[in-house]
Scaffold this active site. Structure first.
Site, PDB file in Angstrom:
ATOM      1  N   HIS A  80       6.991  49.589 -63.810  1.00 32.20           N
ATOM      2  CA  HIS A  80       5.938  50.572 -64.078  1.00 32.20           C
ATOM      3  C   HIS A  80       4.573  49.946 -63.821  1.00 32.20           C
ATOM      4  O   HIS A  80       4.457  48.728 -63.665  1.00 32.20           O
ATOM      5  CB  HIS A  80       6.030  51.079 -65.529  1.00 32.20           C
ATOM      6  CG  HIS A  80       5.897  49.996 -66.550  1.00 32.20           C
ATOM      7  ND1 HIS A  80       6.971  49.462 -67.218  1.00 32.20           N
ATOM      8  CD2 HIS A  80       4.816  49.322 -66.987  1.00 32.20           C
ATOM      9  CE1 HIS A  80       6.553  48.519 -68.037  1.00 32.20           C
ATOM     10  NE2 HIS A  80       5.251  48.407 -67.907  1.00 32.20           N
TER      11      HIS A  80
HETATM   12  C1  T46 Z   1       4.489  45.912 -69.791  1.00 32.96           C
HETATM   13  C2  T46 Z   1       5.578  44.900 -69.723  1.00 32.96           C
HETATM   14  C3  T46 Z   1       5.065  43.515 -69.401  1.00 32.96           C
HETATM   15  C4  T46 Z   1       6.802  50.249 -78.316  1.00 32.96           C
HETATM   16  O1  T46 Z   1       7.219  51.028 -79.189  1.00 32.96           O
HETATM   17  N1  T46 Z   1       5.570  49.659 -78.457  1.00 32.96           N
HETATM   18  C5  T46 Z   1       5.069  48.802 -77.538  1.00 32.96           C
HETATM   19  O2  T46 Z   1       3.945  48.294 -77.720  1.00 32.96           O
HETATM   20  C6  T46 Z   1       5.842  48.509 -76.372  1.00 32.96           C
HETATM   21  C7  T46 Z   1       5.298  47.564 -75.318  1.00 32.96           C
HETATM   22  C8  T46 Z   1       7.071  49.110 -76.248  1.00 32.96           C
HETATM   23  N2  T46 Z   1       7.525  49.957 -77.206  1.00 32.96           N
HETATM   24  C9  T46 Z   1       8.870  50.529 -77.044  1.00 32.96           C
HETATM   25  C10 T46 Z   1       9.019  51.510 -75.894  1.00 32.96           C
HETATM   26  C11 T46 Z   1      10.462  51.337 -75.476  1.00 32.96           C
HETATM   27  O3  T46 Z   1      11.276  52.172 -76.278  1.00 32.96           O
HETATM   28  O4  T46 Z   1       9.783  49.470 -76.784  1.00 32.96           O
HETATM   29  C12 T46 Z   1      10.772  49.881 -75.856  1.00 32.96           C
HETATM   30  C13 T46 Z   1      10.818  48.942 -74.654  1.00 32.96           C
HETATM   31  O5  T46 Z   1       9.608  49.107 -73.886  1.00 32.96           O
HETATM   32  P1  T46 Z   1       9.607  49.084 -72.275  1.00 32.96           P
HETATM   33  O6  T46 Z   1      10.855  49.655 -71.763  1.00 32.96           O
HETATM   34  O7  T46 Z   1       8.328  49.705 -71.828  1.00 32.96           O
HETATM   35  O8  T46 Z   1       9.580  47.500 -72.008  1.00 32.96           O
HETATM   36  P2  T46 Z   1       9.325  46.720 -70.638  1.00 32.96           P
HETATM   37  O9  T46 Z   1       9.775  45.338 -70.856  1.00 32.96           O
HETATM   38  O10 T46 Z   1       9.879  47.448 -69.486  1.00 32.96           O
HETATM   39  O11 T46 Z   1       7.715  46.722 -70.463  1.00 32.96           O
HETATM   40  C14 T46 Z   1       6.891  46.077 -71.407  1.00 32.96           C
HETATM   41  C15 T46 Z   1       5.680  46.960 -71.748  1.00 32.96           C
HETATM   42  O12 T46 Z   1       6.127  48.250 -72.179  1.00 32.96           O
HETATM   43  C16 T46 Z   1       4.736  47.136 -70.582  1.00 32.96           C
HETATM   44  O13 T46 Z   1       3.516  47.704 -71.023  1.00 32.96           O
HETATM   45  O14 T46 Z   1       3.502  45.817 -69.086  1.00 32.96           O
HETATM   46  O15 T46 Z   1       6.406  44.837 -70.899  1.00 32.96           O
END
Ligand code: T46
Length: 136
Positions: free
Chosen positions: A49
């Site tokens: 993303h």
């Molecule tokens: C990024 C990369 C480096 C939350 O509830 N609060 C938060 O602050 C974050 C970051 C995530 N979440 C929840 C949303 C999803 O249900 O945690 C779950 C996993 O998040 P996500 O699938 O977005 O994780 P990544 O590793 O794909 O991405 C993350 C960050 O979301 C993103 O901003 O830049 O790490």
């Protein structure tokens, strides 16, 4: 593409190492949120993303991982393997995280609170946004 890294000098002595990162002094933005990623297995790739309005610093505080960056024109592969080194990621940058070593912990300092509406999770939509901004 210019890859921007910050160095956080350790305060080491015979007891070990300590790194301090002070908001307003060591970073290009005020930190509103801190999160960390751990228990990600070697073959897993995550991220996929970009953000419309979010700056972040990524520090692999334990172990190592790689970050794929894509600004819509160029890509870069960045190895994070030092707890004293932070990768700056601005808005409008596609990112993927991969090659996590066993026990890797990726710490993220973020400029904004969590907001799902800030995510662009479709790569074609990301490219379209970049092209639209450039044509303005
Ligand atoms: C990024 C990369 C480096 C939350 O509830 N609060 C938060 O602050 C974050 C970051 C995530 N979440 C929840 C949303 C999803 O249900 O945690 C779950 C996993 O998040 P996500 O699938 O977005 O994780 P990544 O590793 O794909 O991405 C993350 C960050 O979301 C993103 O901003 O830049 O790490």
């Amino acid at each position: 593409m210019e890859v921007i890294k910050y160095t956080f000098p350790p305060h080491g002595d015979d007891r070990g190492q300590l790194v301090a990162i002070e908001a307003g002094k060591d970073l290009p933005f005020e930190v509103k949120r801190v999160y960390y990623i751990y228990d990600t297995l070697a073959g897993v790739r995550r991220g996929f993303h970009a953000h419309r309005n979010l700056q972040q610093i990524l520090v692999c505080v334990s172990g190592s991982c790689r970050i794929h960056l894509d600004d819509g024109h160029e890509t870069a592969e960045v190895l994070l393997d030092k707890p004293t080194e932070g990768l700056y990621i601005a808005n409008d940058m596609w990112r993927e995280m991969y090659d996590f070593s066993e026990g890797a912990v990726l710490l993220v300092l973020a400029s904004e609170y969590y907001d799902e509406a800030d995510y662009i999770r479709n790569y074609d939509a990301f490219l379209q946004m970049i092209r639209e901004k450039e044509s303005q």
